[in-house]
Design a protein around this motif. Structure first.
Motif, PDB file in Angstrom:
ATOM      1  N   VAL A 118       0.833  -1.206   0.000  1.00 29.85           N
ATOM      2  CA  VAL A 118       0.000   0.000   0.000  1.00 29.85           C
ATOM      3  C   VAL A 118       0.864   1.251   0.000  1.00 29.85           C
ATOM      4  O   VAL A 118       2.009   1.237   0.463  1.00 29.85           O
ATOM      5  CB  VAL A 118      -0.949   0.031   1.219  1.00 29.85           C
ATOM      6  CG1 VAL A 118      -1.907  -1.130   1.199  1.00 29.85           C
ATOM      7  CG2 VAL A 118      -0.146   0.045   2.521  1.00 29.85           C
ATOM      8  N   ALA A 119       0.310   2.328  -0.524  1.00 25.49           N
ATOM      9  CA  ALA A 119       0.948   3.640  -0.486  1.00 25.49           C
ATOM     10  C   ALA A 119      -0.126   4.682  -0.742  1.00 25.49           C
ATOM     11  O   ALA A 119      -1.213   4.374  -1.235  1.00 25.49           O
ATOM     12  CB  ALA A 119       2.072   3.744  -1.516  1.00 25.49           C
ATOM     13  N   HIS A 120       0.193   5.922  -0.436  1.00 23.52           N
ATOM     14  CA  HIS A 120      -0.751   7.011  -0.659  1.00 23.52           C
ATOM     15  C   HIS A 120      -0.791   7.391  -2.135  1.00 23.52           C
ATOM     16  O   HIS A 120       0.192   7.247  -2.864  1.00 23.52           O
ATOM     17  CB  HIS A 120      -0.358   8.241   0.157  1.00 23.52           C
ATOM     18  CG  HIS A 120      -0.403   8.023   1.628  1.00 23.52           C
ATOM     19  ND1 HIS A 120      -1.564   8.118   2.359  1.00 23.52           N
ATOM     20  CD2 HIS A 120       0.575   7.705   2.518  1.00 23.52           C
ATOM     21  CE1 HIS A 120      -1.299   7.882   3.646  1.00 23.52           C
ATOM     22  NE2 HIS A 120      -0.018   7.628   3.764  1.00 23.52           N
ATOM     23  N   VAL A 121      -1.930   7.903  -2.552  1.00 31.66           N
ATOM     24  CA  VAL A 121      -2.059   8.434  -3.904  1.00 31.66           C
ATOM     25  C   VAL A 121      -1.818   9.944  -3.910  1.00 31.66           C
ATOM     26  O   VAL A 121      -1.382  10.521  -4.907  1.00 31.66           O
ATOM     27  CB  VAL A 121      -3.444   8.115  -4.507  1.00 31.66           C
ATOM     28  CG1 VAL A 121      -4.544   8.900  -3.818  1.00 31.66           C
ATOM     29  CG2 VAL A 121      -3.484   8.375  -6.001  1.00 31.66           C
ATOM     30  N   HIS A 122      -2.066  10.573  -2.762  1.00 37.37           N
ATOM     31  CA  HIS A 122      -1.940  12.027  -2.666  1.00 37.37           C
ATOM     32  C   HIS A 122      -1.540  12.374  -1.242  1.00 37.37           C
ATOM     33  O   HIS A 122      -1.948  11.712  -0.292  1.00 37.37           O
ATOM     34  CB  HIS A 122      -3.277  12.694  -3.021  1.00 37.37           C
ATOM     35  CG  HIS A 122      -3.187  14.154  -3.285  1.00 37.37           C
ATOM     36  ND1 HIS A 122      -3.238  15.089  -2.282  1.00 37.37           N
ATOM     37  CD2 HIS A 122      -3.028  14.855  -4.435  1.00 37.37           C
ATOM     38  CE1 HIS A 122      -3.132  16.305  -2.801  1.00 37.37           C
ATOM     39  NE2 HIS A 122      -3.009  16.192  -4.114  1.00 37.37           N
ATOM     40  N   GLY A 123      -0.709  13.381  -1.109  1.00 33.74           N
ATOM     41  CA  GLY A 123      -0.254  13.788   0.209  1.00 33.74           C
ATOM     42  C   GLY A 123      -0.242  15.294   0.357  1.00 33.74           C
ATOM     43  O   GLY A 123      -0.735  16.020  -0.510  1.00 33.74           O
ATOM     44  N   PRO A 124       0.332  15.804   1.431  1.00 34.31           N
ATOM     45  CA  PRO A 124       0.333  17.249   1.680  1.00 34.31           C
ATOM     46  C   PRO A 124       1.105  18.040   0.630  1.00 34.31           C
ATOM     47  O   PRO A 124       0.875  19.232   0.448  1.00 34.31           O
ATOM     48  CB  PRO A 124       0.988  17.371   3.064  1.00 34.31           C
ATOM     49  CG  PRO A 124       1.739  16.099   3.250  1.00 34.31           C
ATOM     50  CD  PRO A 124       0.970  15.057   2.526  1.00 34.31           C
ATOM     51  N   ASP A 125       2.028  17.367  -0.067  1.00 28.72           N
ATOM     52  CA  ASP A 125       2.815  18.054  -1.086  1.00 28.72           C
ATOM     53  C   ASP A 125       2.334  17.753  -2.504  1.00 28.72           C
ATOM     54  O   ASP A 125       3.003  18.104  -3.482  1.00 28.72           O
ATOM     55  CB  ASP A 125       4.293  17.666  -0.957  1.00 28.72           C
ATOM     56  CG  ASP A 125       4.884  18.089   0.391  1.00 28.72           C
ATOM     57  OD1 ASP A 125       4.532  19.180   0.861  1.00 28.72           O
ATOM     58  OD2 ASP A 125       5.673  17.309   0.949  1.00 28.72           O
ATOM     59  N   GLY A 126       1.182  17.096  -2.616  1.00 25.72           N
ATOM     60  CA  GLY A 126       0.653  16.777  -3.943  1.00 25.72           C
ATOM     61  C   GLY A 126       0.687  15.295  -4.230  1.00 25.72           C
ATOM     62  O   GLY A 126       0.575  14.467  -3.311  1.00 25.72           O
ATOM     63  N   PRO A 127       0.829  14.896  -5.500  1.00 30.35           N
ATOM     64  CA  PRO A 127       0.831  13.482  -5.884  1.00 30.35           C
ATOM     65  C   PRO A 127       1.847  12.671  -5.083  1.00 30.35           C
ATOM     66  O   PRO A 127       2.961  13.125  -4.841  1.00 30.35           O
ATOM     67  CB  PRO A 127       1.198  13.521  -7.371  1.00 30.35           C
ATOM     68  CG  PRO A 127       0.685  14.844  -7.834  1.00 30.35           C
ATOM     69  CD  PRO A 127       0.927  15.781  -6.681  1.00 30.35           C
ATOM     70  N   ASP A 128       1.427  11.472  -4.660  1.00 30.09           N
ATOM     71  CA  ASP A 128       2.286  10.625  -3.845  1.00 30.09           C
ATOM     72  C   ASP A 128       2.699   9.377  -4.625  1.00 30.09           C
ATOM     73  O   ASP A 128       2.532   9.306  -5.840  1.00 30.09           O
ATOM     74  CB  ASP A 128       1.566  10.274  -2.532  1.00 30.09           C
ATOM     75  CG  ASP A 128       2.531  10.128  -1.370  1.00 30.09           C
ATOM     76  OD1 ASP A 128       3.101   9.040  -1.206  1.00 30.09           O
ATOM     77  OD2 ASP A 128       2.736  11.109  -0.627  1.00 30.09           O
ATOM     78  N   VAL A 129       3.218   8.375  -3.924  1.00 32.73           N
ATOM     79  CA  VAL A 129       3.836   7.200  -4.551  1.00 32.73           C
ATOM     80  C   VAL A 129       2.935   6.535  -5.586  1.00 32.73           C
ATOM     81  O   VAL A 129       3.370   6.214  -6.695  1.00 32.73           O
ATOM     82  CB  VAL A 129       4.254   6.172  -3.473  1.00 32.73           C
ATOM     83  CG1 VAL A 129       4.770   4.887  -4.116  1.00 32.73           C
ATOM     84  CG2 VAL A 129       5.315   6.770  -2.562  1.00 32.73           C
ATOM     85  N   PHE A 130       1.669   6.319  -5.250  1.00 36.72           N
ATOM     86  CA  PHE A 130       0.765   5.586  -6.146  1.00 36.72           C
ATOM     87  C   PHE A 130      -0.156   6.514  -6.944  1.00 36.72           C
ATOM     88  O   PHE A 130      -1.268   6.140  -7.311  1.00 36.72           O
ATOM     89  CB  PHE A 130      -0.057   4.567  -5.351  1.00 36.72           C
ATOM     90  CG  PHE A 130       0.681   3.283  -5.074  1.00 36.72           C
ATOM     91  CD1 PHE A 130       1.867   2.986  -5.708  1.00 36.72           C
ATOM     92  CD2 PHE A 130       0.158   2.354  -4.176  1.00 36.72           C
ATOM     93  CE1 PHE A 130       2.540   1.785  -5.454  1.00 36.72           C
ATOM     94  CE2 PHE A 130       0.817   1.154  -3.929  1.00 36.72           C
ATOM     95  CZ  PHE A 130       2.018   0.872  -4.572  1.00 36.72           C
ATOM     96  N   TRP A 131       0.309   7.714  -7.232  1.00 36.46           N
ATOM     97  CA  TRP A 131      -0.491   8.680  -7.983  1.00 36.46           C
ATOM     98  C   TRP A 131      -0.963   8.114  -9.321  1.00 36.46           C
ATOM     99  O   TRP A 131      -2.088   8.335  -9.753  1.00 36.46           O
ATOM    100  CB  TRP A 131       0.327   9.947  -8.202  1.00 36.46           C
ATOM    101  CG  TRP A 131      -0.338  10.998  -9.032  1.00 36.46           C
ATOM    102  CD1 TRP A 131      -0.022  11.360 -10.311  1.00 36.46           C
ATOM    103  CD2 TRP A 131      -1.439  11.827  -8.635  1.00 36.46           C
ATOM    104  NE1 TRP A 131      -0.848  12.370 -10.747  1.00 36.46           N
ATOM    105  CE2 TRP A 131      -1.726  12.679  -9.733  1.00 36.46           C
ATOM    106  CE3 TRP A 131      -2.201  11.951  -7.474  1.00 36.46           C
ATOM    107  CZ2 TRP A 131      -2.751  13.625  -9.703  1.00 36.46           C
ATOM    108  CZ3 TRP A 131      -3.218  12.886  -7.446  1.00 36.46           C
ATOM    109  CH2 TRP A 131      -3.483  13.710  -8.549  1.00 36.46           C
ATOM    110  N   ASP A 132      -0.108   7.385 -10.009  1.00 37.90           N
ATOM    111  CA  ASP A 132      -0.428   6.858 -11.340  1.00 37.90           C
ATOM    112  C   ASP A 132      -0.798   5.374 -11.323  1.00 37.90           C
ATOM    113  O   ASP A 132      -0.796   4.726 -12.376  1.00 37.90           O
ATOM    114  CB  ASP A 132       0.753   7.064 -12.293  1.00 37.90           C
ATOM    115  CG  ASP A 132       0.955   8.533 -12.654  1.00 37.90           C
ATOM    116  OD1 ASP A 132      -0.058   9.251 -12.798  1.00 37.90           O
ATOM    117  OD2 ASP A 132       2.118   8.946 -12.796  1.00 37.90           O
ATOM    118  N   LEU A 133      -1.123   4.831 -10.160  1.00 37.99           N
ATOM    119  CA  LEU A 133      -1.383   3.394 -10.070  1.00 37.99           C
ATOM    120  C   LEU A 133      -2.487   2.943 -11.019  1.00 37.99           C
ATOM    121  O   LEU A 133      -2.401   1.885 -11.639  1.00 37.99           O
ATOM    122  CB  LEU A 133      -1.756   3.016  -8.635  1.00 37.99           C
ATOM    123  CG  LEU A 133      -1.762   1.506  -8.344  1.00 37.99           C
ATOM    124  CD1 LEU A 133      -0.350   0.936  -8.419  1.00 37.99           C
ATOM    125  CD2 LEU A 133      -2.357   1.223  -6.964  1.00 37.99           C
ATOM    126  N   ALA A 134      -3.537   3.754 -11.152  1.00 35.14           N
ATOM    127  CA  ALA A 134      -4.676   3.385 -11.998  1.00 35.14           C
ATOM    128  C   ALA A 134      -4.317   3.320 -13.478  1.00 35.14           C
ATOM    129  O   ALA A 134      -5.089   2.799 -14.286  1.00 35.14           O
ATOM    130  CB  ALA A 134      -5.831   4.356 -11.786  1.00 35.14           C
TER     131      ALA A 134
END
Length: 211
Positions: A118-134
């Motif tokens: 698991v990882a975040h898709v979005h965080g406090p600084d914007g796109p996160d690790v799994f932003w493009d997972l989809a």
């Protein structure tokens, strides 16, 4: 039946929420009940619907090494992996923003059953690790680096499902086949977070031992 013994059962709620304006963030909650009376599950859904019970795979006779790194070339992910266990309240000790974690109480990637990362898709600084997972497609490669080598998985399916309808039996199937699931939040982000989960299903294609 692929796995003959079921030693424990876990109540699982996966709600990767990243609506920071509403005070929420990526969370994966896995609560392990006691054999006699399961404790209440802290719901992450508005309707407080009870979480279904799904089986956890027993420890295999021969373990593979602990995963240390995740590589997903198609979406430019190359992150260190840390094992995440359960906190005192039974919820998962989630990875920090900018990091990825694997669910330590479950199978390690390369062992029978569904290993979960698991990882975040979005965080406090914007796109996160799994932003493009989809954006992953069937046939894309996922590499899990371990101390004993590299396990290569191939994507079978990418699904977007409402959080209240997660296919737990599909994420953690009763099987001898080594499988991998990458999970983050999905759907269109609103002020209260993400309504869905993106789930990537993959199977083990090969294992390269360190020379």
């Amino acid at each position: 039946m692929g796995i003959k013994a079921r030693l424990t059962r876990i109540v699982a709620v996966i709600g990767m929420l990243a609506g920071l304006t509403a005070g929420t963030f990526g969370i994966v909650e896995l609560t392990q009940p006691q054999p006699a009376t399961p404790p209440p599950v802290t719901a992450v859904f508005a309707d407080d619907a009870p979480a279904p019970v799904v089986p956890a795979a027993p420890a295999p006779a021969v373990r593979v090494a602990v995963p240390t790194r995740l590589e997903v070339p198609a979406i430019d992910v190359d992150e260190k992996l840390t094992g995440r266990g359960l906190k005192a309240d039974g919820s998962l000790d989630t990875p920090d923003f900018g990091k990825a974690g694997w669910y330590r109480p479950g199978p390690r990637p390369g062992e029978p059953g569904g290993a979960v990362v698991v990882a975040h898709v979005h965080g406090p600084d914007g796109p996160d690790v799994f932003w493009d997972l989809a954006k992953l497609q069937p046939g894309d490669v996922i590499r899990i680096h371990r101390a004993d080598g590299v396990a290569t998985f191939v994507v079978d399916e990418v699904d977007d499902v409402p959080k209240e309808h997660l296919p737990y039996d599909k994420i953690w199937p009763d099987t001898d086949e080594p499988l991998l699931r990458l999970i983050t939040c999905g759907g269109k982000r609103t002020a209260s977070g993400y309504p869905d989960n993106t789930v990537v299903y993959a199977h083990l294609a090969s294992t390269e031992a360190l020379s």
